[in-house]
Design an enzyme around this catalytic site. Structure first.
Site, PDB file in Angstrom:
ATOM      1  N   HIS A   1       2.598   6.286   1.930  1.00  0.00           N
ATOM      2  CA  HIS A   1       3.907   6.301   2.600  1.00  0.00           C
ATOM      3  C   HIS A   1       3.969   5.414   3.848  1.00  0.00           C
ATOM      4  CE1 HIS A   1       1.666   9.287   4.796  1.00  0.00           C
ATOM      5  NE2 HIS A   1       1.923  10.283   3.986  1.00  0.00           N
TER       6      HIS A   1
ATOM      7  N   HIS B   1       2.601   9.940  -5.274  1.00  0.00           N
ATOM      8  CA  HIS B   1       2.409  10.832  -4.102  1.00  0.00           C
ATOM      9  C   HIS B   1       3.492  11.906  -4.154  1.00  0.00           C
ATOM     10  CE1 HIS B   1       1.552  11.339   0.457  1.00  0.00           C
ATOM     11  NE2 HIS B   1       2.363  12.308   0.093  1.00  0.00           N
TER      12      HIS B   1
ATOM     13  N   HIS C   1      -3.523   9.292   4.679  1.00  0.00           N
ATOM     14  CA  HIS C   1      -2.365   9.498   5.557  1.00  0.00           C
ATOM     15  C   HIS C   1      -2.696   8.709   6.822  1.00  0.00           C
ATOM     16  CE1 HIS C   1       1.111  11.864   7.210  1.00  0.00           C
ATOM     17  NE2 HIS C   1       0.604  11.273   8.288  1.00  0.00           N
TER      18      HIS C   1
ATOM     19  N   LYS D   1      -7.846  12.786  -0.880  1.00  0.00           N
ATOM     20  CA  LYS D   1      -6.842  12.566   0.168  1.00  0.00           C
ATOM     21  C   LYS D   1      -7.424  12.802   1.552  1.00  0.00           C
ATOM     22  CE  LYS D   1      -2.842  12.017   2.075  1.00  0.00           C
ATOM     23  NZ  LYS D   1      -1.446  11.985   1.723  1.00  0.00           N
TER      24      LYS D   1
ATOM     25  N   HIS E   1       4.446  16.277  -3.515  1.00  0.00           N
ATOM     26  CA  HIS E   1       4.127  17.655  -3.104  1.00  0.00           C
ATOM     27  C   HIS E   1       4.882  18.612  -4.018  1.00  0.00           C
ATOM     28  CE1 HIS E   1       2.289  16.350   0.714  1.00  0.00           C
ATOM     29  NE2 HIS E   1       3.196  15.380   0.640  1.00  0.00           N
ATOM     30  N   LEU E   2       4.138  19.459  -4.701  1.00  0.00           N
ATOM     31  CA  LEU E   2       4.786  20.438  -5.596  1.00  0.00           C
ATOM     32  C   LEU E   2       4.704  21.852  -5.040  1.00  0.00           C
ATOM     33  CD1 LEU E   2       3.614  19.251  -9.143  1.00  0.00           C
ATOM     34  CD2 LEU E   2       5.928  19.107  -8.181  1.00  0.00           C
TER      35      LEU E   2
ATOM     36  N   ASP F   1       6.560  11.028  -2.062  1.00  0.00           N
ATOM     37  CA  ASP F   1       6.286  11.973  -0.983  1.00  0.00           C
ATOM     38  C   ASP F   1       7.378  13.045  -0.933  1.00  0.00           C
ATOM     39  OD1 ASP F   1       4.976  13.161   1.113  1.00  0.00           O
ATOM     40  OD2 ASP F   1       5.672  11.733   2.623  1.00  0.00           O
TER      41      ASP F   1
END
Ligand code: NCD
Ligand code: ZN
Length: 347
Positions: free
Chosen positions: A175, A14, A137, A100, A16-17, A248
């Site tokens: 998460h 998991h 989520h 997602k 985020h880029l 995350d």
């Protein structure tokens, strides 16, 4: 005394880029160490089609340093109007690895997420049939639910009905932050798993709020009481195949976090493995680290383990990590675990 640990190259399930300048600045911290990552689709606008995902993947690959052999695994951002044929085709061609689900309004860039979960049941039916993983989520956003209860109420009201209706659907509860979520995963069938972040193994809500508000500890789901942190740590070090790392890591410019309405996310990519090695060592369970970071997730995603290994070395003196990274558009603060780190990674 120097101590060493060799493990299979880890993956991050998991991540985020972002895009553009941030992507170029943050990607090398992950791609240097990790073999693969599940890339979150909550860009502005979100990645809602396989074509968007493929173009985003190309931008990630273009931003990679030449000597990094990292593989981004792409996801689709689910909406009530997701084209199920596009999803199925993209999955069959290996262009996406998971889908997602963001409840609308639950977190950063989730306003185009889902309001009516029942409207997704046709999509879940197809995903169950083709074996496509659903990443969730897991927070309810009803205004009557206290923010610290959002996760466990989501399990009761949304997640459990989905899992009962689609027992063969593979689901990752992302998460997780509560003892209730740990218990739920432990008692679910083998199609249900959870990612745990680095920061939720370190912080509790006191660290975020007592003695002054710490915006760089604000993330979603929000950190809970200490007993929940302990439950997460016990799950991570247990070796149980249903728990694996999803950092995350969620970079934001300091100007957006240190604000009267600060946004959620902790940037943990630069020091994640040293933090984890230290936590597992403190629990005298360093031998379980490889399962958590390199084995359990790959098995759940039905992927081979990475063929390479990395070495973690415990140094005699604390290792320095940058407390910020600097980009042409602003600074990004690196997560501070609040204790000195003795481990470094030789990749
Ligand atoms: C994430 C982000 O910034 O995109 N923020 C966070 O606090 N974790 C979104 C998310 O995963 O909830
Ligand atoms: Zn996230």
């Amino acid at each position: 005394m120097t101590k060493e640990l060799e493990i299979v190259r880890p993956d991050d399930w998991h991540l985020h880029l972002r895009d553009g300048t941030i992507l170029k600045s943050v990607l090398p911290y992950t791609s240097k160490i990790f073999g693969r990552s599940i890339i979150m689709p909550n860009l502005i606008p979100p990645i809602t089609t396989v074509q968007d995902a493929t173009m985003y993947k190309d931008r990630i690959i273009e931003a990679l340093p030449n000597d990094h052999s990292f593989r981004p695994l792409m996801t689709l951002y689910l909406t009530e109007t997701t084209d199920v044929m596009d999803l199925a085709e993209g999955f069959a061609k290996n262009l996406i690895s998971a889908v997602k689900l963001y409840p609308a309004g639950a977190t950063t860039n989730s306003s185009l997420g889902v309001n009516d979960f029942k409207r997704l049941y046709k999509i879940f039916e197809k995903m169950e049939e083709i074996g496509c993983i659903l990443c969730v989520h897991g927070e309810i956003v009803d205004p009557d639910v206290d923010i610290f209860d959002r996760e466990h109420v989501f399990i009761e009201r949304v997640l459990d009905p989905i899992i009962r209706t689609f027992p063969n659907l593979k689901v990752v509860m992302e998460h997780i932050t509560t003892e209730e979520a740990v218990n739920y995963i432990e008692t679910s069938n083998e199609n249900v798993a959870a990612t745990i972040t680095t920061h939720h193994l370190v912080i509790n809500r006191n660290l975020m709020l007592a003695g002054g508000i710490k915006p760089h500890y604000y993330c979603l789901p929000v950190a809970k009481r200490e007993k929940h942190r302990v439950a997460l740590l016990n799950a991570a070090v247990s070796g149980n195949s249903s728990f694996f790392l999803g950092t995350d890591s969620a970079p934001h410019f300091d100007s957006q976090k240190e604000s009267s309405c600060g946004c959620a996310g902790c940037f943990t990519a630069p020091n994640t493995l040293p933090i984890l090695a230290q936590l597992f060592e403190q629990e005298s369970l360093l031998k379980e680290l490889e399962k958590f970071v390199s084995i359990n997730g790959a098995n759940f995603y039905n992927l081979p383990l990475n063929s390479e290994h990395i070495k973690l070395v415990k140094e005699e003196y604390p290792v320095e990590f940058p407390n910020k990274i600097f980009t042409s558009e602003g600074d990004i603060t690196v997560f501070d675990p609040g204790f000195p780190l003795y481990w470094s990674v030789k990749s």
